[in-house]
Scaffold this motif. Structure first.
Motif, PDB file in Angstrom:
ATOM      1  N   GLU A 174      -3.990  -3.174   4.476  1.00 41.65           N
ATOM      2  CA  GLU A 174      -3.827  -2.399   3.238  1.00 41.65           C
ATOM      3  C   GLU A 174      -3.680  -0.906   3.548  1.00 41.65           C
ATOM      4  O   GLU A 174      -2.855  -0.217   2.949  1.00 41.65           O
ATOM      5  CB  GLU A 174      -4.999  -2.635   2.289  1.00 41.65           C
ATOM      6  CG  GLU A 174      -4.883  -1.900   0.986  1.00 41.65           C
ATOM      7  CD  GLU A 174      -3.592  -2.163   0.213  1.00 41.65           C
ATOM      8  OE1 GLU A 174      -3.072  -1.217  -0.405  1.00 41.65           O
ATOM      9  OE2 GLU A 174      -3.092  -3.304   0.226  1.00 41.65           O
ATOM     10  N   GLU A 178      -0.475   1.342   2.635  1.00 41.28           N
ATOM     11  CA  GLU A 178      -0.638   2.566   1.845  1.00 41.28           C
ATOM     12  C   GLU A 178      -0.003   3.752   2.567  1.00 41.28           C
ATOM     13  O   GLU A 178       0.656   4.589   1.946  1.00 41.28           O
ATOM     14  CB  GLU A 178      -2.120   2.827   1.579  1.00 41.28           C
ATOM     15  CG  GLU A 178      -2.407   4.030   0.716  1.00 41.28           C
ATOM     16  CD  GLU A 178      -1.836   3.899  -0.691  1.00 41.28           C
ATOM     17  OE1 GLU A 178      -1.392   4.913  -1.249  1.00 41.28           O
ATOM     18  OE2 GLU A 178      -1.825   2.766  -1.230  1.00 41.28           O
ATOM     19  N   GLN A 179      -0.185   3.801   3.869  1.00 37.31           N
ATOM     20  CA  GLN A 179       0.400   4.876   4.667  1.00 37.31           C
ATOM     21  C   GLN A 179       1.940   4.806   4.612  1.00 37.31           C
ATOM     22  O   GLN A 179       2.598   5.823   4.455  1.00 37.31           O
ATOM     23  CB  GLN A 179      -0.083   4.774   6.112  1.00 37.31           C
ATOM     24  CG  GLN A 179       0.419   5.870   7.020  1.00 37.31           C
ATOM     25  CD  GLN A 179      -0.061   5.684   8.437  1.00 37.31           C
ATOM     26  OE1 GLN A 179      -0.316   4.579   8.892  1.00 37.31           O
ATOM     27  NE2 GLN A 179      -0.192   6.782   9.154  1.00 37.31           N
ATOM     28  N   ARG A 181       3.709   3.483   2.164  1.00 34.36           N
ATOM     29  CA  ARG A 181       4.104   3.863   0.809  1.00 34.36           C
ATOM     30  C   ARG A 181       4.105   5.403   0.662  1.00 34.36           C
ATOM     31  O   ARG A 181       5.005   5.979   0.057  1.00 34.36           O
ATOM     32  CB  ARG A 181       3.184   3.232  -0.220  1.00 34.36           C
ATOM     33  CG  ARG A 181       3.444   1.754  -0.450  1.00 34.36           C
ATOM     34  CD  ARG A 181       2.689   1.197  -1.644  1.00 34.36           C
ATOM     35  NE  ARG A 181       1.257   1.178  -1.466  1.00 34.36           N
ATOM     36  CZ  ARG A 181       0.585   0.146  -0.954  1.00 34.36           C
ATOM     37  NH1 ARG A 181       1.210  -0.954  -0.577  1.00 34.36           N
ATOM     38  NH2 ARG A 181      -0.736   0.200  -0.830  1.00 34.36           N
ATOM     39  N   ALA A 182       3.077   6.038   1.199  1.00 35.79           N
ATOM     40  CA  ALA A 182       2.968   7.499   1.111  1.00 35.79           C
ATOM     41  C   ALA A 182       4.111   8.175   1.871  1.00 35.79           C
ATOM     42  O   ALA A 182       4.672   9.160   1.396  1.00 35.79           O
ATOM     43  CB  ALA A 182       1.623   7.968   1.651  1.00 35.79           C
TER      44      ALA A 182
END
Length: 186
Positions: A174, A178-179, A181-182
């Motif tokens: 996860e 998230e990284q 996506r950022a």
């Protein structure tokens, strides 16, 4: 002498499992709260084979059965010596460990391996084996009791360890997602 073995399929690739293997005693693994310290004693890379060899000393909170601490005296920590081999060519991680605490009474030799699933690259096969030998001479009933208690503990701890590692793998996946996506949003 008694033996313990188990096998499990992780729903994660070998790359994820082998990378996160080094994080399995991290603070967010609430199933590893018995691990006090993990000290790396040495690490070397064989230039010819690419195999990474690591020696570690693992310090754990001791929770031996009451009858055993009465017999041997109480100690609140135990030490385990571990050697691991990461072979990127064969895509295997192998860890061999040996108890140091109470080694004059019992020998616990454990081998753990992680290999890619033969038919699904998104899965990893985990195998755990242990050989338990009580070393108190002459008293077969006591040896059997010690060995059987140790095997039962392995059964419980194996499930707990897998559950904790599953949590580490899920959190890591996860965090990585998230990284990504950022970074994509930039």
């Amino acid at each position: 002498m008694k033996f313990f073995s188990s096998q499990h399929e992780f729903e994660y690739s070998w790359e994820e499992v082998s990378t996160n293997n080094w994080r399995k005693y991290c603070p967010w693994n609430d199933k590893a709260d018995h691990v006090i310290a993990v000290d790396t004693l040495s690490r070397s890379l064989d230039k010819d084979t690419g195999i990474l060899r690591t020696e570690r000393l693992i310090t754990c909170k001791q929770s031996a059965p009451q009858w055993l601490t009465t017999f041997l005296g109480s100690t609140d920590t135990s030490l385990v010596y571990e050697i691991s081999y990461v072979n990127p060519a064969s895509r295997t991680v192998t860890m061999c460990s040996q108890n140091l605490t109470w080694s004059e009474l019992i020998s616990v030799q454990e081998t753990v391996s992680y290999k890619p699933h033969a038919e699904n690259s998104g899965k990893t096969i985990f195998e755990q084996k242990a050989k338990i030998i009580a070393l108190c001479g002459g008293w077969q009933k006591i040896r059997n009791s010690i060995e059987e208690a140790t095997v039962e503990r392995f059964k419980v701890n194996a499930v707990r360890g897998r559950d904790g590692f599953e949590r580490v793998l899920a959190i890591s996946r996860e965090a990585f997602a998230e990284q990504r996506r950022a970074q994509a949003a930039k």
